[in-house]
Write an enzyme that holds these catalytic residues in place. Sequence first.
Site, PDB file in Angstrom:
ATOM      1  N   GLU A  86       0.847  -1.167  -0.022  1.00 53.07           N
ATOM      2  CA  GLU A  86      -0.085  -0.022   0.060  1.00 53.07           C
ATOM      3  C   GLU A  86       0.900   1.288  -0.149  1.00 53.07           C
ATOM      4  OE1 GLU A  86      -2.980  -0.081  -0.402  1.00 53.07           O
ATOM      5  OE2 GLU A  86      -3.794  -2.168  -0.162  1.00 53.07           O
ATOM      6  N   ARG A  96     -18.218   0.204   4.619  1.00 50.68           N
ATOM      7  CA  ARG A  96     -19.155  -0.642   3.781  1.00 50.68           C
ATOM      8  C   ARG A  96     -20.089  -1.538   4.561  1.00 50.68           C
ATOM      9  NH1 ARG A  96     -19.387  -5.093   0.966  1.00 50.68           N
ATOM     10  NH2 ARG A  96     -17.143  -5.659   1.545  1.00 50.68           N
TER      11      ARG A  96
END
Length: 220
Positions: A86, A96
């Site tokens: 990352e 979510r």
Amino acid sequence: MPTSPDLPTLLLTGFGPFGGHHANPSQTVVRALHGSVIDGHRVSAVELPVVFGAALTVLRQALRRHRPALVVCIGQAGGRANISLERIAINVDDARIADNAAAQPVDVPVIRCGPAAYFTSLPIKAMLQAMRAADIPTEVSQSAGTFVCNHVFYGLMHALRRRKGVRGGFIHIPFSSEQAALHPGQPGLPVETMIQGIRIGLHTALQHTSDLAITGGAEH
Ligand code: PCA
């Protein structure tokens, strides 16, 4: 493997299962590496809860307790085919799904008044090159998402901003092959491949204090 208390510490973190899964390969990988010595550093593995806020409390305790020289947090990214190094953590929680304490923050900063983002301080291009050279499927990822992994990544980089010389970052790993078999059409990697890949990545991170200028970019 015998360990010496005098060696500098490489702190590795993983997560337990979340989101209805029965396992999390990050837990398996960091447990497998716990106690091993990589490039003169002793690996200490700590498990973080998949819970906004509490994950950072446990991480900060581990930073105080272990005083690591390098910190690498690892999490599962179902649906990805490659180990993802990352690049950037952003200052937003936007869940979510609910975390393991049933919280689902939407558009809340990780750190109030913190900067919009932090870059990793791992040499991700050098790691990419070394891992690919060993045939480990690896990529640079431009987003760690907005769930607990990004939350931990951002909180880590915020905590390290004043710790001179202590580097850190985040790596997402795919489903294990066993998990992928339960999710038809989803990619997975053998856990042994992921352990080997992470070991190579950590070794490379310790060897390179500055990064290579090779591309890891993407059009989308
Ligand atoms: N993956 C989740 C949180 C815990 C994990 O292993 C994420 O990508 O945010």
